[in-house]
Design a protein around this motif. Structure first.
Motif, PDB file in Angstrom:
ATOM      1  N   GLY A 364       0.847  -1.188   0.000  1.00 15.22           N
ATOM      2  CA  GLY A 364       0.000   0.000   0.000  1.00 15.22           C
ATOM      3  C   GLY A 364       0.874   1.226   0.000  1.00 15.22           C
ATOM      4  N   PHE A 365       0.439   2.240  -0.714  1.00 13.20           N
ATOM      5  CA  PHE A 365       1.167   3.514  -0.666  1.00 13.20           C
ATOM      6  C   PHE A 365       0.184   4.646  -0.895  1.00 13.20           C
ATOM      7  N   GLY A 366       0.385   5.719  -0.174  1.00 13.46           N
ATOM      8  CA  GLY A 366      -0.467   6.888  -0.370  1.00 13.46           C
ATOM      9  C   GLY A 366      -0.044   7.991   0.572  1.00 13.46           C
ATOM     10  N   MET A 367      -0.912   8.966   0.718  1.00 13.97           N
ATOM     11  CA  MET A 367      -0.593  10.116   1.561  1.00 13.97           C
ATOM     12  C   MET A 367      -1.585  10.182   2.717  1.00 13.97           C
ATOM     13  N   ILE A 368      -1.050  10.304   3.920  1.00 16.42           N
ATOM     14  CA  ILE A 368      -1.896  10.541   5.086  1.00 16.42           C
ATOM     15  C   ILE A 368      -1.499  11.920   5.594  1.00 16.42           C
ATOM     16  N   GLU A 369      -2.453  12.835   5.670  1.00 16.97           N
ATOM     17  CA  GLU A 369      -2.135  14.210   6.061  1.00 16.97           C
ATOM     18  C   GLU A 369      -1.029  14.782   5.188  1.00 16.97           C
ATOM     19  N   GLY A 370      -1.027  14.420   3.934  1.00 14.14           N
ATOM     20  CA  GLY A 370      -0.031  14.950   2.998  1.00 14.14           C
ATOM     21  C   GLY A 370       1.346  14.336   3.145  1.00 14.14           C
ATOM     22  N   LYS A 371       1.462  13.285   3.949  1.00 17.18           N
ATOM     23  CA  LYS A 371       2.774  12.663   4.164  1.00 17.18           C
ATOM     24  C   LYS A 371       2.764  11.230   3.641  1.00 17.18           C
ATOM     25  N   PRO A 372       3.861  10.839   3.010  1.00 22.18           N
ATOM     26  CA  PRO A 372       3.890   9.481   2.440  1.00 22.18           C
ATOM     27  C   PRO A 372       3.658   8.400   3.498  1.00 22.18           C
ATOM     28  N   TYR A 373       2.852   7.424   3.137  1.00 22.79           N
ATOM     29  CA  TYR A 373       2.588   6.273   4.005  1.00 22.79           C
ATOM     30  C   TYR A 373       2.856   5.015   3.188  1.00 22.79           C
ATOM     31  N   TRP A 374       3.762   4.192   3.689  1.00 27.56           N
ATOM     32  CA  TRP A 374       3.998   2.909   3.042  1.00 27.56           C
ATOM     33  C   TRP A 374       3.409   1.817   3.925  1.00 27.56           C
ATOM     34  N   GLY A 375       2.530   1.024   3.354  1.00 25.24           N
ATOM     35  CA  GLY A 375       2.006  -0.136   4.063  1.00 25.24           C
ATOM     36  C   GLY A 375       2.645  -1.369   3.460  1.00 25.24           C
ATOM     37  N   LEU A 376       3.534  -2.001   4.216  1.00 22.95           N
ATOM     38  CA  LEU A 376       4.262  -3.161   3.685  1.00 22.95           C
ATOM     39  C   LEU A 376       3.602  -4.445   4.176  1.00 22.95           C
ATOM     40  N   PRO A 377       3.813  -5.531   3.444  1.00 29.67           N
ATOM     41  CA  PRO A 377       3.326  -6.816   3.947  1.00 29.67           C
ATOM     42  C   PRO A 377       4.099  -7.193   5.213  1.00 29.67           C
ATOM     43  N   GLY A 378       3.592  -8.201   5.932  1.00 28.03           N
ATOM     44  CA  GLY A 378       4.173  -8.507   7.244  1.00 28.03           C
ATOM     45  C   GLY A 378       5.401  -9.390   7.235  1.00 28.03           C
ATOM     46  N   ASN A 379       5.554 -10.204   6.195  1.00 26.58           N
ATOM     47  CA  ASN A 379       6.665 -11.148   6.254  1.00 26.58           C
ATOM     48  C   ASN A 379       8.006 -10.423   6.275  1.00 26.58           C
ATOM     49  N   PRO A 380       8.876 -10.858   7.181  1.00 25.37           N
ATOM     50  CA  PRO A 380      10.119 -10.113   7.407  1.00 25.37           C
ATOM     51  C   PRO A 380      10.985  -9.908   6.158  1.00 25.37           C
ATOM     52  N   VAL A 381      11.060 -10.888   5.279  1.00 21.65           N
ATOM     53  CA  VAL A 381      11.906 -10.690   4.091  1.00 21.65           C
ATOM     54  C   VAL A 381      11.226  -9.722   3.118  1.00 21.65           C
ATOM     55  N   SER A 382       9.887  -9.815   3.034  1.00 19.99           N
ATOM     56  CA  SER A 382       9.147  -8.878   2.180  1.00 19.99           C
ATOM     57  C   SER A 382       9.384  -7.454   2.651  1.00 19.99           C
ATOM     58  N   VAL A 383       9.419  -7.285   3.953  1.00 17.64           N
ATOM     59  CA  VAL A 383       9.644  -5.950   4.516  1.00 17.64           C
ATOM     60  C   VAL A 383      11.014  -5.433   4.088  1.00 17.64           C
ATOM     61  N   PHE A 384      12.018  -6.271   4.243  1.00 17.55           N
ATOM     62  CA  PHE A 384      13.372  -5.831   3.896  1.00 17.55           C
ATOM     63  C   PHE A 384      13.461  -5.476   2.412  1.00 17.55           C
ATOM     64  N   VAL A 385      12.952  -6.372   1.571  1.00 20.56           N
ATOM     65  CA  VAL A 385      13.067  -6.147   0.119  1.00 20.56           C
ATOM     66  C   VAL A 385      12.238  -4.921  -0.306  1.00 20.56           C
ATOM     67  N   SER A 386      11.028  -4.797   0.217  1.00 22.66           N
ATOM     68  CA  SER A 386      10.194  -3.643  -0.156  1.00 22.66           C
ATOM     69  C   SER A 386      10.862  -2.351   0.286  1.00 22.66           C
ATOM     70  N   PHE A 387      11.451  -2.367   1.467  1.00 20.94           N
ATOM     71  CA  PHE A 387      12.144  -1.157   1.925  1.00 20.94           C
ATOM     72  C   PHE A 387      13.261  -0.792   0.952  1.00 20.94           C
ATOM     73  N   GLU A 388      14.055  -1.796   0.586  1.00 20.43           N
ATOM     74  CA  GLU A 388      15.189  -1.531  -0.313  1.00 20.43           C
ATOM     75  C   GLU A 388      14.734  -1.021  -1.674  1.00 20.43           C
ATOM     76  N   VAL A 389      13.678  -1.620  -2.179  1.00 21.73           N
ATOM     77  CA  VAL A 389      13.274  -1.322  -3.561  1.00 21.73           C
ATOM     78  C   VAL A 389      12.483  -0.012  -3.648  1.00 21.73           C
ATOM     79  N   PHE A 390      11.603   0.240  -2.689  1.00 19.38           N
ATOM     80  CA  PHE A 390      10.705   1.399  -2.820  1.00 19.38           C
ATOM     81  C   PHE A 390      11.009   2.536  -1.843  1.00 19.38           C
ATOM     82  N   ILE A 391      11.301   2.185  -0.604  1.00 20.69           N
ATOM     83  CA  ILE A 391      11.306   3.245   0.424  1.00 20.69           C
ATOM     84  C   ILE A 391      12.655   3.932   0.528  1.00 20.69           C
ATOM     85  N   ARG A 392      13.716   3.141   0.517  1.00 22.85           N
ATOM     86  CA  ARG A 392      15.032   3.773   0.655  1.00 22.85           C
ATOM     87  C   ARG A 392      15.271   4.842  -0.419  1.00 22.85           C
ATOM     88  N   PRO A 393      15.009   4.533  -1.706  1.00 23.96           N
ATOM     89  CA  PRO A 393      15.231   5.587  -2.714  1.00 23.96           C
ATOM     90  C   PRO A 393      14.352   6.819  -2.467  1.00 23.96           C
TER      91      PRO A 393
END
Ligand code: AMP
Ligand code: MG
Length: 488
Positions: A364-393
């Motif tokens: 999930g991704f969108g804006m809450i109060e004009g601020k980016p919100y990332w909703g990641l899946p719960g599995n720990p590896v998914s979290v790491f990979v999603s962070f690397e691919v989408f959030i860190r940049p």
């Protein structure tokens, strides 16, 4: 790969050194209530360099248009639509803005990107000084000096570092001078103490010196008005020293985003507490905390939120005052307890979708109060990979950074890597350099709950869609997520 994000033309410039009231300084531990989070810049113009990066660097808006084509046969926006990784990343990057610059004390500005160039207000160094302990003289007075036929000069004064000269240097006169002390008027060279010997009230000079010898002229490093550090430069140790030497105690930089990290799930317990049967430890908060901090942003833990829609909404909105963006993990699928989706879907604040990737498909991704919100899946590896691919940049973009993607190498696979044909597979691998070539070995099976396989890895091998198995011996792109020198 690099992305050229240009900063806006219209910016308040770096001002001459100004004291910073301690109250104005956020930075170290975030206060529990204020200050308010950093607003994004009005517009964050970005300019691309190579084509793929140019795509990422399109103009920013809080509601960037969706850039993907619907999956064939799937209802657009429907649950079966799989969105390509690159386009999701582009959409996210287009949706986040560079944070508005703030003035930070030098120590806190380290690692931040300068929002305006800094120029020297005065010459650097500010006055001509001696580079040696010795005597300030007129070079012409000692031009003939030799050990056999020394020149005798009258000592008319002395000057130490930090003092003003108490005399000027006239014909056949010398002023005793220390390294770093201002050169007295009249002198045009320094005779090092080793080339002199004291005699009564005077000094014998045993060797000639050239005009200008051992004098460090004012403005030799940077002239008044000259550029000290350009806009867009990331402040590191050399810049800190240079800025300090020019008298700046604070500079205008893009701040570090403050990132609220939230875990959702009735089954979660904090690591320090006992976990009865069936409960699991909240690891995602810590993975994300580390990733956020490693990116140079400022994480804070919002804690574990139960699978309760109201509790989640309340927690997120309560954190909004001190957060520039949010990351939650868990609860983005379609299950009974998928609380993030339930809390934010109806108001269409967040878009929930499937990415054609493994691990990490529901997002999930969108804006809450004009601020980016990332909703990641719960599995720990998914979290790491999603962070690397989408959030860190995206965090790097918010900080005004230019190189926002991890470095990549092409490596020879030592093990087969497989995954669903229609998805980009991010396989955890360990890369090593052998005989001038990179080699990548899988660190374990691909299931997204196996967090130790991430800890053993230093890269993510990228298996593109259309390929089911990359056999050992083939070449693969690997995103490196650890600096190799840190990889002990
Ligand atoms: P969910 O996406 O909420 O359905 O969670 C998927 C899986 O990830 C479940 O097995 C959860 O128990 C696990 N999980 C969710 N959140 C966390 C967390 N914070 N730390 C570790 N595992 C988690
Ligand atoms: Mg859950």
């Amino acid at each position: 790969m690099t992305t050229g994000f240009e900063l806006p033309e219209e910016q308040e410039g770096n001002k001459p050194p100004a004291p910073v009231a301690p109250d104005d300084v956020w930075g170290a531990p975030p206060p529990t209530d204020l200050p308010p989070a950093h607003p994004p810049e009005e517009e964050a113009p970005v300019a691309g360099v190579p084509p793929t990066q140019a795509e990422l660097a399109a103009p920013t808006s809080a509601s960037a248009p969706l850039p993907w084509e619907p999956t064939e046969g799937a209802e657009p926006g429907g649950p079966e639509e799989l969105r390509p990784v690159d386009l999701v990343r582009k959409w996210i990057l287009d949706s986040v803005s560079v944070l508005q610059p703030i003035e930070l004390p030098l120590q806190e500005a380290q690692g931040c990107v300068l929002a305006a160039e800094v120029v020297a207000q005065l010459d650097l160094p500010p006055f001509s000084s001696s580079g040696m302990d010795g005597f300030a003289v007129r070079a012409s007075d000692v031009a003939e000096a030799t050990p056999q036929n020394p020149r005798q000069l009258r000592i008319v004064g002395r000057v130490a570092a930090g003092q003003q000269p108490d005399a000027t240097v006239g014909l056949d006169e010398a002023v005793r001078i220390a390294t770093g002390a201002p050169v007295p008027a009249g002198a045009d060279a320094i005779v090092p103490v080793e080339q002199t010997s004291l005699q009564g009230e005077g000094v014998l000079v045993l060797a000639p010196v050239k005009e200008g010898a051992f004098i460090r002229p004012a403005g030799q490093d940077v002239k008044a008005g000259g550029l000290l550090v350009p806009r867009g430069r990331r402040v590191a140790a050399p810049e800190l020293g240079l800025l300090a030497s020019a008298g700046y105690s604070s500079v205008l930089v893009h701040p570090r985003p403050r990132v609220a990290v939230i875990s959702t799930g009735d089954e979660l317990v904090e690591p320090g507490r006992p976990a009865s049967f069936g409960l699991i430890r909240d690891s995602n908060s810590f993975t994300l905390f580390g990733g956020v901090r490693d990116a140079g942003a400022e994480p804070f833990l919002g804690g574990i939120v139960r699978d309760d829609v109201d509790e989640l909404r309340e927690t997120v909105l309560g954190l909004a005052i001190r957060a520039d963006c949010f990351i939650s993990s868990g609860g983005v699928s379609v299950g009974e307890r998928d609380v993030v989706k339930k809390a934010f879907f109806r108001r269409a604040e967040i878009d929930f979708y499937k990415v054609a990737m493994q691990p990490g498909m529901p997002q999930g991704f969108g804006m809450i109060e004009g601020k980016p919100y990332w909703g990641l899946p719960g599995n720990p590896v998914s979290v790491f990979v999603s962070f690397e691919v989408f959030i860190r940049p995206a965090l790097l973009k918010m900080m005004g950074r230019h190189d926002i993607l991890r470095p990549e190498v092409t490596a020879i696979l030592e093990t087969d890597v497989s995954g669903p044909k229609e998805k980009t597979v991010f396989a955890r691998v360990r890369v090593t350099r052998l005989g001038g070539e990179w080699h990548a070995a899988s660190t374990g099976p691909g299931q997204s709950n196996l967090i130790s396989t991430v800890a053993k890895a230093n890269g993510l091998a990228v298996v593109p869609p259309g390929t089911e198995t990359l056999p050992a011996g083939t070449k693969v792109r690997v995103m490196l997520f650890r600096a190799l020198e840190d990889d002990g």
